[in-house]
Design an enzyme around this catalytic site. Sequence first.
Site, mmCIF file in Angstrom:
data_model
loop_
_atom_site.group_PDB
_atom_site.id
_atom_site.type_symbol
_atom_site.label_atom_id
_atom_site.label_comp_id
_atom_site.label_asym_id
_atom_site.label_seq_id
_atom_site.Cartn_x
_atom_site.Cartn_y
_atom_site.Cartn_z
ATOM 1 N N SER A 163 -32.993 -2.820 62.574
ATOM 2 C CA SER A 163 -33.979 -2.526 63.616
ATOM 3 C C SER A 163 -33.429 -3.048 64.941
ATOM 4 C CB SER A 163 -35.284 -3.263 63.293
ATOM 5 O OG SER A 163 -36.176 -3.232 64.394
ATOM 6 N N TYR A 176 -40.478 -10.405 60.464
ATOM 7 C CA TYR A 176 -39.733 -9.148 60.584
ATOM 8 C C TYR A 176 -38.448 -9.349 61.385
ATOM 9 C CZ TYR A 176 -39.127 -4.083 61.373
ATOM 10 O OH TYR A 176 -38.641 -2.790 61.405
HETATM 11 P P1 NAD Z 1 -42.829 3.411 56.079
HETATM 12 O O1 NAD Z 1 -43.986 2.477 55.883
HETATM 13 O O2 NAD Z 1 -43.100 4.809 56.476
HETATM 14 O O3 NAD Z 1 -41.944 3.435 54.752
HETATM 15 C C1 NAD Z 1 -41.618 2.271 54.073
HETATM 16 C C2 NAD Z 1 -41.102 2.635 52.692
HETATM 17 O O4 NAD Z 1 -40.807 1.424 51.987
HETATM 18 C C3 NAD Z 1 -42.119 3.401 51.844
HETATM 19 O O5 NAD Z 1 -41.451 4.364 51.047
HETATM 20 C C4 NAD Z 1 -42.711 2.306 50.976
HETATM 21 O O6 NAD Z 1 -43.270 2.793 49.754
HETATM 22 C C5 NAD Z 1 -41.478 1.473 50.722
HETATM 23 N N1 NAD Z 1 -41.774 0.131 50.256
HETATM 24 C C6 NAD Z 1 -42.557 -0.814 50.825
HETATM 25 N N2 NAD Z 1 -42.592 -1.903 50.029
HETATM 26 C C7 NAD Z 1 -41.799 -1.625 48.965
HETATM 27 C C8 NAD Z 1 -41.439 -2.349 47.793
HETATM 28 N N3 NAD Z 1 -41.884 -3.582 47.562
HETATM 29 N N4 NAD Z 1 -40.628 -1.755 46.902
HETATM 30 C C9 NAD Z 1 -40.162 -0.489 47.117
HETATM 31 N N5 NAD Z 1 -40.479 0.236 48.191
HETATM 32 C C10 NAD Z 1 -41.290 -0.339 49.101
HETATM 33 O O7 NAD Z 1 -41.872 2.676 57.111
HETATM 34 P P2 NAD Z 1 -40.678 3.202 58.057
HETATM 35 O O8 NAD Z 1 -41.127 3.097 59.440
HETATM 36 O O9 NAD Z 1 -40.141 4.484 57.542
HETATM 37 O O10 NAD Z 1 -39.629 2.030 57.839
HETATM 38 C C11 NAD Z 1 -38.498 2.168 57.020
HETATM 39 C C12 NAD Z 1 -37.461 1.127 57.417
HETATM 40 O O11 NAD Z 1 -37.070 1.343 58.776
HETATM 41 C C13 NAD Z 1 -37.983 -0.315 57.345
HETATM 42 O O12 NAD Z 1 -36.953 -1.165 56.875
HETATM 43 C C14 NAD Z 1 -38.310 -0.624 58.796
HETATM 44 O O13 NAD Z 1 -38.247 -1.994 59.063
HETATM 45 C C15 NAD Z 1 -37.203 0.145 59.494
HETATM 46 N N6 NAD Z 1 -37.501 0.428 60.900
HETATM 47 C C16 NAD Z 1 -38.536 1.227 61.251
HETATM 48 C C17 NAD Z 1 -38.771 1.484 62.595
HETATM 49 C C18 NAD Z 1 -39.886 2.374 63.043
HETATM 50 O O14 NAD Z 1 -40.117 2.440 64.254
HETATM 51 N N7 NAD Z 1 -40.567 3.083 62.159
HETATM 52 C C19 NAD Z 1 -37.956 0.921 63.570
HETATM 53 C C20 NAD Z 1 -36.911 0.102 63.170
HETATM 54 C C21 NAD Z 1 -36.686 -0.126 61.824
#
Ligand code: NAD
Length: 281
Positions: A163, A176
């Site tokens: 991130s 985080y």
């Molecule tokens: P999201 O909530 O849409 O998806 C998260 C996924 O992780 C889902 O499939 C969920 O079921 C899974 N998950 C959660 N806990 C779990 C567990 N214990 N075991 C297995 N699966 C689990 O979130 P997102 O925004 O798509 O985020 C995905 C990644 O990208 C994360 O690591 C997040 O930190 C990172 N990220 C997101 C953003 C953003 O703006 N959305 C920015 C930077 C980084």
Amino acid sequence: MNTIAPEDLGQEASSATLASRTLSGRIAIVTGSTSGIGLAVLEELAKAGAHVVMNGFGDAAEQAAAARRIAAMHDVDIPYHGADMSRPAEIADLVATTEARFGRVDILVNNAGIQHVAPIEAFPAEKWDAILAINLSSAFHATQQVLPGMKRRGFGRIINIASAHGLVGSPFKAAYVAAKHGVLGLTKVTALETAEQGITANAICPGYVWTPLVEKQITAQAIAHNIGRAEVIRNVLLAQQPNKQFAEASEIGALAVFLAGEAARSITGASLSVDGGWTAH
Ligand code: NAD
């Protein structure tokens, strides 16, 4: 003038399709791929020809339908494994099951992640533990499981979805930000330990991407700051993101496909920002 016969047009189209399937036959695991960025990464890898194991929580029927749709569209296998990424034994089973089914894991995308927003004094200890386990430790456990096979075969691609918060901090996100900084450290060590073995390890550092995780933060931040949704988006979430736009999840998927391919073999230990200029500040 050169003329192209209709049958040659067909030939050109199929060559173009084949040329874009740069990961044909590769075997990938994308953790947390039932939603958001993970689902988009899974879809882009499948489009490039990889068989991809889906993982994550959510509605089983919806997941099965998404997996079937993507598999049929791109003529690849998309099996599902329900490992809870906070549990090392289940992570080991995810990798072992994939190796048993396909014979190997070529590409590991550590993407599963959760968020909790609160000031440090009010940050629940169990949320700290869960965020560290799912956002950081799971990447260590999964990497540990896939490395022996990758080293034996002399090929591997580990892509950690970190991130912008792996590079800079923001208030109210202690766990985080700590976890994502840790992911960048893990990425560097993985890269150094595997650099001579055909394996690369890199981190993608997205700024704000429009996903369910971000949607939850809009609500939480609106309550924390006592302001409305539009104001949260522009002045809180995108305050540091100079282009004032959420990235699309498919942009992260496209970068993952590039990092997984041959052209990226000399890129390792890097963190690649997809953040609209956020960390250029
Ligand atoms: P999201 O909530 O849409 O998806 C998260 C996924 O992780 C889902 O499939 C969920 O079921 C899974 N998950 C959660 N806990 C779990 C567990 N214990 N075991 C297995 N699966 C689990 O979130 P997102 O925004 O798509 O985020 C995905 C990644 O990208 C994360 O690591 C997040 O930190 C990172 N990220 C997101 C953003 C953003 O703006 N959305 C920015 C930077 C980084």
